[in-house]
Design a protein around this motif. Structure first.
Motif, PDB file in Angstrom:
ATOM      1  N   GLU A 187       0.863  -1.177   0.000  1.00 56.46           N
ATOM      2  CA  GLU A 187       0.000   0.000   0.000  1.00 56.46           C
ATOM      3  C   GLU A 187       0.901   1.228   0.000  1.00 56.46           C
ATOM      4  OE1 GLU A 187      -3.424   2.181   2.753  1.00 56.46           O
ATOM      5  OE2 GLU A 187      -2.756   0.141   3.211  1.00 56.46           O
ATOM      6  N   PHE A 188       0.830   1.994  -1.058  1.00 62.68           N
ATOM      7  CA  PHE A 188       1.754   3.104  -1.217  1.00 62.68           C
ATOM      8  C   PHE A 188       1.349   4.291  -0.345  1.00 62.68           C
ATOM      9  CE2 PHE A 188       2.121   0.722  -5.206  1.00 62.68           C
ATOM     10  CZ  PHE A 188       3.474   0.473  -5.192  1.00 62.68           C
ATOM     11  N   LYS A 189       2.368   4.895   0.288  1.00 61.43           N
ATOM     12  CA  LYS A 189       2.171   6.041   1.168  1.00 61.43           C
ATOM     13  C   LYS A 189       2.760   7.285   0.517  1.00 61.43           C
ATOM     14  CE  LYS A 189       0.532   3.361   4.445  1.00 61.43           C
ATOM     15  NZ  LYS A 189      -0.900   3.382   4.831  1.00 61.43           N
ATOM     16  N   ILE A 190       2.594   8.418   1.202  1.00 64.45           N
ATOM     17  CA  ILE A 190       3.095   9.682   0.672  1.00 64.45           C
ATOM     18  C   ILE A 190       4.600   9.614   0.426  1.00 64.45           C
ATOM     19  CG2 ILE A 190       3.417  12.131   1.201  1.00 64.45           C
ATOM     20  CD1 ILE A 190       0.790  12.054   2.699  1.00 64.45           C
ATOM     21  N   ASN A 191       5.314   8.945   1.316  1.00 66.22           N
ATOM     22  CA  ASN A 191       6.770   8.867   1.174  1.00 66.22           C
ATOM     23  C   ASN A 191       7.199   8.065  -0.046  1.00 66.22           C
ATOM     24  OD1 ASN A 191       7.058  10.362   3.523  1.00 66.22           O
ATOM     25  ND2 ASN A 191       7.312   8.564   4.833  1.00 66.22           N
ATOM     26  N   ASP A 192       6.291   7.276  -0.603  1.00 67.65           N
ATOM     27  CA  ASP A 192       6.618   6.482  -1.785  1.00 67.65           C
ATOM     28  C   ASP A 192       6.473   7.279  -3.084  1.00 67.65           C
ATOM     29  OD1 ASP A 192       7.006   4.047  -0.317  1.00 67.65           O
ATOM     30  OD2 ASP A 192       4.833   3.886  -0.137  1.00 67.65           O
ATOM     31  N   LEU A 193       5.900   8.475  -2.989  1.00 65.28           N
ATOM     32  CA  LEU A 193       5.579   9.247  -4.191  1.00 65.28           C
ATOM     33  C   LEU A 193       6.774   9.478  -5.112  1.00 65.28           C
ATOM     34  CD1 LEU A 193       3.670  10.919  -5.930  1.00 65.28           C
ATOM     35  CD2 LEU A 193       4.080  12.865  -4.425  1.00 65.28           C
ATOM     36  N   PRO A 194       7.941   9.877  -4.606  1.00 62.03           N
ATOM     37  CA  PRO A 194       9.063  10.122  -5.532  1.00 62.03           C
ATOM     38  C   PRO A 194       9.372   8.938  -6.432  1.00 62.03           C
ATOM     39  CG  PRO A 194       9.580  11.000  -3.367  1.00 62.03           C
ATOM     40  CD  PRO A 194       8.300  10.211  -3.214  1.00 62.03           C
ATOM     41  N   GLY A 195       9.210   7.717  -5.910  1.00 59.82           N
ATOM     42  CA  GLY A 195       9.497   6.537  -6.714  1.00 59.82           C
ATOM     43  C   GLY A 195       8.419   6.208  -7.724  1.00 59.82           C
ATOM     44  N   LEU A 196       7.237   6.828  -7.597  1.00 61.17           N
ATOM     45  CA  LEU A 196       6.131   6.553  -8.515  1.00 61.17           C
ATOM     46  C   LEU A 196       6.034   7.581  -9.636  1.00 61.17           C
ATOM     47  CD1 LEU A 196       3.329   5.544  -5.967  1.00 61.17           C
ATOM     48  CD2 LEU A 196       5.008   4.081  -7.118  1.00 61.17           C
ATOM     49  N   LEU A 197       6.783   8.658  -9.535  1.00 65.65           N
ATOM     50  CA  LEU A 197       6.740   9.681 -10.579  1.00 65.65           C
ATOM     51  C   LEU A 197       7.578   9.245 -11.769  1.00 65.65           C
ATOM     52  CD1 LEU A 197       7.141  12.954  -8.477  1.00 65.65           C
ATOM     53  CD2 LEU A 197       5.042  11.993  -9.439  1.00 65.65           C
ATOM     54  N   ASP A 198       7.028   9.445 -12.940  1.00 59.52           N
ATOM     55  CA  ASP A 198       7.773   9.170 -14.169  1.00 59.52           C
ATOM     56  C   ASP A 198       8.706  10.350 -14.404  1.00 59.52           C
ATOM     57  OD1 ASP A 198       8.706   8.874 -16.773  1.00 59.52           O
ATOM     58  OD2 ASP A 198       6.897   7.834 -17.411  1.00 59.52           O
ATOM     59  N   LYS A 199       9.959  10.190 -14.022  1.00 57.97           N
ATOM     60  CA  LYS A 199      10.915  11.311 -14.060  1.00 57.97           C
ATOM     61  C   LYS A 199      11.332  11.678 -15.466  1.00 57.97           C
ATOM     62  CE  LYS A 199      12.710  10.487  -9.404  1.00 57.97           C
ATOM     63  NZ  LYS A 199      11.703   9.508  -9.051  1.00 57.97           N
ATOM     64  N   THR A 200      10.955  10.863 -16.456  1.00 56.76           N
ATOM     65  CA  THR A 200      11.297  11.217 -17.836  1.00 56.76           C
ATOM     66  C   THR A 200      10.445  12.361 -18.338  1.00 56.76           C
ATOM     67  OG1 THR A 200       9.712   9.626 -18.753  1.00 56.76           O
ATOM     68  CG2 THR A 200      11.954   8.848 -18.316  1.00 56.76           C
ATOM     69  N   THR A 201       9.328  12.662 -17.647  1.00 52.70           N
ATOM     70  CA  THR A 201       8.439  13.722 -18.110  1.00 52.70           C
ATOM     71  C   THR A 201       8.314  14.867 -17.129  1.00 52.70           C
ATOM     72  OG1 THR A 201       6.538  12.558 -17.186  1.00 52.70           O
ATOM     73  CG2 THR A 201       7.050  12.147 -19.489  1.00 52.70           C
ATOM     74  N   ILE A 202       8.630  14.643 -15.831  1.00 55.55           N
ATOM     75  CA  ILE A 202       8.504  15.718 -14.860  1.00 55.55           C
ATOM     76  C   ILE A 202       9.451  16.845 -15.237  1.00 55.55           C
ATOM     77  CG2 ILE A 202       8.842  16.379 -12.456  1.00 55.55           C
ATOM     78  CD1 ILE A 202       6.359  14.664 -13.017  1.00 55.55           C
ATOM     79  N   GLY A 203       8.894  18.022 -15.404  1.00 53.19           N
ATOM     80  CA  GLY A 203       9.695  19.168 -15.805  1.00 53.19           C
ATOM     81  C   GLY A 203       9.808  19.312 -17.303  1.00 53.19           C
TER      82      GLY A 203
END
Length: 227
Positions: free
Chosen positions: A205-221
């Motif tokens: 069960e994913f928590k707030i602290n897991d968010l960085p690992g769930l972001l697709d960093k190829t598109t952020i920014g």
């Protein structure tokens, strides 16, 4: 002082097609269906499972002040005609997907007639954001300079960052699981499993602290930004 007001609407998507060919009668029996199931699920590739359209209003309010001290007393005075206010409407799109490209036997647990499919970790992309320039509202006192392009760009960046931070509260992760289940459960039923014996879950069960690992960093920014 900065305030952010968030209005959101969302629409669940189960895009992409996972080809489901009818299997033979032999497969419907007690044969090991795991290899075929893995092959069929891998065909889903990158399955987009949820999409949110977010309307956010970014507000900024600052006042010119006179600060100092006189006779050992500090003072902090709001100067008349020294206010600036702005409200910036911003629209953004978030999408969630599950990449089944590396789906393997480790993602499946089988016990008797029961089967559990452990989904790969979902990914979330901020695919687009844009400012509604026609509806920007601002007030600038005659003693103050207008908002610069650099300030407007910074406010937009703050808006995108706030949207990303709000992801755990939007329910998009759970929605991604539910919509993936709508694709995979019929596939499992085609292979002879009863719906009550099928479980679709994430590894945790994913928590707030897991968010960085769930972001697709190829598109952020680097998302499709329209100013």
């Amino acid at each position: 002082m900065k305030k952010v007001i968030l209005f959101l609407t969302f629409a669940a998507l189960a895009l992409g097609s996972c080809s489901e060919k009818k299997t033979s009668a032999d497969i419907h029996k007690q044969q090991d269906t795991i290899p075929m199931m893995i092959m069929q699920i891998q065909k889903c590739s990158k399955l987009y499972t949820a999409e949110y359209h977010i309307h956010k209003i970014i507000t900024h309010d600052d006042i010119m002040k006179l600060k100092g001290s006189f006779l050992s007393h500090d003072f902090n005075i709001n100067l008349p005609l020294g206010k600036r206010k702005i409200a910036i409407p911003m629209d953004a799109t978030l999408k969630a997907y599950i990449d089944f490209g590396k789906f393997s036997e480790s993602n499946i647990k089988k016990s008797g007639n029961k089967i559990e499919i452990i989904l790969p970790d979902p990914k979330v992309i901020l695919t687009s954001s844009k400012i509604d320039h026609k509806n920007v509202k601002k007030f600038v006192a005659i003693t103050r300079s207008n908002f610069s392009d650099e300030e407007m760009t910074n406010y937009e960046k703050q808006g995108r960052a706030s949207i990303i931070q709000s992801i755990p509260y939007l329910g998009i992760i759970e929605l991604a699981r539910d919509n993936a289940a709508r694709i995979l459960i019929p596939m499992c039923r085609q292979m002879g499993y009863k719906e009550q014996d099928i479980t679709i879950t994430f590894r945790k069960e994913f928590k707030i602290n897991d968010l960085p690992g769930l972001l697709d960093k190829t598109t952020i920014g680097n998302e499709n930004t329209q100013n």
